[in-house]
Design a protein around this motif. Structure first.
Motif, PDB file in Angstrom:
ATOM      1  N   VAL A   1     -88.324 -47.857 -82.653  1.00 23.92           N
ATOM      2  CA  VAL A   1     -87.074 -47.308 -82.108  1.00 23.92           C
ATOM      3  C   VAL A   1     -86.988 -47.600 -80.609  1.00 23.92           C
ATOM      4  CG1 VAL A   1     -85.928 -45.114 -81.553  1.00 23.92           C
ATOM      5  CG2 VAL A   1     -86.801 -45.523 -83.859  1.00 23.92           C
ATOM      6  N   MET A   2     -88.083 -47.312 -79.891  1.00 21.84           N
ATOM      7  CA  MET A   2     -88.066 -47.517 -78.442  1.00 21.84           C
ATOM      8  C   MET A   2     -87.962 -49.005 -78.107  1.00 21.84           C
ATOM      9  SD  MET A   2     -88.033 -44.474 -77.405  1.00 21.84           S
ATOM     10  CE  MET A   2     -88.319 -44.350 -75.652  1.00 21.84           C
TER      11      MET A   2
ATOM     12  N   GLY B   1     -79.627 -31.583 -91.152  1.00 18.21           N
ATOM     13  CA  GLY B   1     -78.254 -31.966 -91.453  1.00 18.21           C
ATOM     14  C   GLY B   1     -77.279 -31.858 -90.301  1.00 18.21           C
ATOM     15  N   ARG B   2     -77.799 -31.593 -89.088  1.00 19.58           N
ATOM     16  CA  ARG B   2     -76.901 -31.477 -87.942  1.00 19.58           C
ATOM     17  C   ARG B   2     -77.355 -32.404 -86.819  1.00 19.58           C
ATOM     18  NH1 ARG B   2     -74.386 -26.214 -88.607  1.00 19.58           N
ATOM     19  NH2 ARG B   2     -75.443 -25.215 -90.354  1.00 19.58           N
ATOM     20  N   ASN B   3     -76.395 -32.723 -85.904  1.00 12.80           N
ATOM     21  CA  ASN B   3     -76.763 -33.452 -84.695  1.00 12.80           C
ATOM     22  C   ASN B   3     -77.739 -32.613 -83.891  1.00 12.80           C
ATOM     23  OD1 ASN B   3     -73.484 -34.419 -84.712  1.00 12.80           O
ATOM     24  ND2 ASN B   3     -75.025 -35.963 -84.271  1.00 12.80           N
ATOM     25  N   ASN B   4     -78.796 -33.259 -83.405  1.00 14.10           N
ATOM     26  CA  ASN B   4     -79.687 -32.524 -82.501  1.00 14.10           C
ATOM     27  C   ASN B   4     -80.015 -33.353 -81.272  1.00 14.10           C
ATOM     28  OD1 ASN B   4     -80.930 -30.110 -81.895  1.00 14.10           O
ATOM     29  ND2 ASN B   4     -82.920 -30.794 -82.629  1.00 14.10           N
ATOM     30  N   GLY B   5     -78.996 -34.018 -80.750  1.00 11.70           N
ATOM     31  CA  GLY B   5     -79.155 -34.755 -79.502  1.00 11.70           C
ATOM     32  C   GLY B   5     -79.004 -36.253 -79.693  1.00 11.70           C
TER      33      GLY B   5
ATOM     34  N   GLN C   1     -91.654 -38.359 -76.396  1.00 10.46           N
ATOM     35  CA  GLN C   1     -91.885 -36.912 -76.502  1.00 10.46           C
ATOM     36  C   GLN C   1     -90.552 -36.164 -76.656  1.00 10.46           C
ATOM     37  OE1 GLN C   1     -93.416 -38.854 -74.207  1.00 10.46           O
ATOM     38  NE2 GLN C   1     -95.382 -38.807 -75.271  1.00 10.46           N
ATOM     39  N   GLU C   2     -89.579 -36.592 -75.851  1.00 18.27           N
ATOM     40  CA  GLU C   2     -88.278 -35.922 -75.881  1.00 18.27           C
ATOM     41  C   GLU C   2     -87.617 -36.084 -77.258  1.00 18.27           C
ATOM     42  OE1 GLU C   2     -84.765 -35.452 -72.560  1.00 18.27           O
ATOM     43  OE2 GLU C   2     -85.537 -37.464 -72.949  1.00 18.27           O
ATOM     44  N   ILE C   3     -87.740 -37.295 -77.810  1.00 17.61           N
ATOM     45  CA  ILE C   3     -87.126 -37.556 -79.113  1.00 17.61           C
ATOM     46  C   ILE C   3     -87.852 -36.763 -80.209  1.00 17.61           C
ATOM     47  CG2 ILE C   3     -86.642 -39.338 -80.843  1.00 17.61           C
ATOM     48  CD1 ILE C   3     -86.363 -41.296 -78.456  1.00 17.61           C
ATOM     49  N   ILE C   4     -89.176 -36.762 -80.147  1.00 16.25           N
ATOM     50  CA  ILE C   4     -89.942 -36.021 -81.165  1.00 16.25           C
ATOM     51  C   ILE C   4     -89.635 -34.525 -81.077  1.00 16.25           C
ATOM     52  CG2 ILE C   4     -92.290 -35.346 -81.871  1.00 16.25           C
ATOM     53  CD1 ILE C   4     -93.111 -38.257 -81.330  1.00 16.25           C
TER      54      ILE C   4
ATOM     55  N   THR D   1     -87.277 -28.228 -79.061  1.00 17.25           N
ATOM     56  CA  THR D   1     -86.536 -28.553 -77.857  1.00 17.25           C
ATOM     57  C   THR D   1     -85.682 -27.362 -77.472  1.00 17.25           C
ATOM     58  OG1 THR D   1     -84.776 -29.949 -77.001  1.00 17.25           O
ATOM     59  CG2 THR D   1     -84.876 -29.721 -79.361  1.00 17.25           C
ATOM     60  N   SER D   2     -85.447 -27.211 -76.190  1.00 20.22           N
ATOM     61  CA  SER D   2     -84.731 -26.022 -75.750  1.00 20.22           C
ATOM     62  C   SER D   2     -83.280 -26.324 -75.410  1.00 20.22           C
ATOM     63  CB  SER D   2     -85.428 -25.436 -74.525  1.00 20.22           C
ATOM     64  OG  SER D   2     -85.410 -26.395 -73.501  1.00 20.22           O
TER      65      SER D   2
END
Ligand SMILES: Nc1ncnc2c1ncn2[C@@H]1O[C@H](COP(=O)(O)OP(=O)(O)OP(=O)(O)O)[C@@H](O)[C@H]1O
Ligand SMILES: [Mg+2]
Length: 265
Positions: free
Chosen positions: A210-211, A223-227, A237-240, A247-248
Motif C-alpha cells: 500500500v505504501m 462497514g464505515r469510513n474510518n479515515g 502506524q497511523e493507518i493500522i 485511533t482517537s
C-alpha cells in the motif's frame, strides 16, 4: 478529505449503504478516485472492502447512496453496466482458463474475427501490444496460462481487464498469493496503469504494498469510513490505528458510538 491527484474524481460515491439481512456491511460510505490515482482500500476482515468493490462492479445493488462516474449520477445495476461505464474488476480468483493460452484468455468472449474466422494473427499482435504497454514479462503468448507463475497469471488477468479500455480498474488482493519478485512485478503493473491515466482501486492487507504504490489510503472499519490518508503525509502506524480502531480521531469515535447504539438497539 485530502487529495494528491488534481482533477475531478472519475468515480465518486456518497452515503452508500448495503445490508445483508442483519449484517450492515456498509453504512454511509463516501469514496472517490481520480484519473491517474491509486487509492488503496484497506480494513480488517469483514470491514466491507469486497462489498464496496462488488457494489461498484454491479454485483450487489446498494440499499442507498449515490454513485457518479465522470460527474454524472449513475445506477450500476449489473456487471455489464459497470463495464459499460468503464469499470474493470479483477477478482482474487482471477477466473482464467488454465487450458487456454495467453491470447485465448485475453480474448475469451470477445474474439477478433476476419471473414467469419478467428483472426489469430491480429489477436496475437494485440496481445503483445497490450503486454508491452504494461511492461509485462511474459515469455510467450502461446503457452497455456497453467504454466505461468502466479505473478504472470495476475498480469494476464489485469491485461484482460484493460482490454475494453476502462477508466477505472479495481484489483482485489492482487499480490496476496505472490512471492517477493512477483509482487514487485504486479506493483510495477499498478504503476503502469496509473501512468496510463487510469484510476486504480487496490484492495490489500499488505501495508508495504500500500505504501509503495498508493497515493491515498481509504480505511473501512465495521462497514464505515474510518479515515482517508495521503500516503505522502502518513505512516503505517497511523493507518493500522485506523484499521484496528485504536485511533482517537473524530470519525472513528463517531463510528464507535454508532456501532454501540446499534448493539444497544
Ligand atoms: N453475500 C453476503 N451475504 C451475507 N453477508 C455478507 C455477504 N457478503 C458479505 N457479507 C458480510 O458483510 C460484511 C463485509 O464483508 P466483506 O466481504 O465486504 O469484507 P472484506 O472487508 O472484504 O473482508 P476480507 O478482508 O475478509 O475479504 C461481513 O460481515 C460479511 O460477513
Ligand atoms: Mg474481501
Amino acid at each position: 478529505m485530502t487529495t494528491t491527484s488534481p482533477g475531478e474524481p472519475v468515480l465518486s460515491i456518497t452515503g452508500l449503504s448495503k445490508r445483508f439481512g442483519a449484517v450492515q456491511a456498509l453504512k454511509d460510505i463516501d469514496f472517490d478516485v481520480r484519473p491517474g490515482e491509486v487509492v488503496a482500500l484497506v480494513g480488517d476482515n469483514g470491514a466491507g472492502k469486497s462489498t464496496l468493490v462488488k457494489a461498484i462492479a454491479g454485483v450487489y445493488v446498494p440499499d442507498s447512496g449515490r454513485v457518479s462516474v465522470d460527474g454524472r449520477e449513475v445506477s450500476i445495476s449489473s456487471p455489464a453496466e459497470s463495464q459499460r461505464l468503464g469499470i474493470a474488476t479483477v477478482y482474487q480468483d482471477l477466473a482464467l482458463c488454465d487450458n487456454l493460452d495467453v491470447v485465448g484468455n485475453l480474448f475469451l468472449g470477445r474474439e477478433l474475427r476476419s471473414g467469419g474466422l478467428l483472426d489469430e494473427a491480429a489477436m496475437e499482435q494485440e496481445s503483445w501490444r497490450l503486454l508491452r504497454q504494461l511492461s509485462a514479462k511474459i515469455p510467450s503468448v502461446r503457452i497455456p496460462v497453467a504454466s505461468l507463475s502466479g505473478g504472470q497469471r495476475q498480469t494476464v488477468a489485469i491485461a484482460r481487464s484493460i482490454l475494453g479500455d476502462p477508466k477505472i480498474v479495481m484489483l482485489d488482493e492482487p499480490t496476496a498469493a505472490l512471492g517477493v519478485a512477483q509482487t514487485a512485478e504486479v506493483l510495477n503493473l499498478v504503476e503502469r496503469l496509473r501512468d496510463n491515466g487510469l484510476a486504480v482501486i487496490l484492495i490489500s492487507h499488505n501495508m508495504s504494498d500500500v505504501m509503495a504504490v498508493a497515493d491515498r489510503v481509504c480505511v473501512l472499519r465495521l462497514g464505515r469510513n474510518n479515515g482517508t490518508f495521503d500516503v505522502a503525509s502518513t505512516n503505517v502506524q497511523e493507518i493500522i490505528a485506523a484499521i484496528t480502531g485504536a485511533t482517537s480521531n473524530a470519525v472513528s469515535a463517531r463510528a464507535a458510538r454508532r456501532t454501540t447504539e446499534e448493539v444497544v438497539r
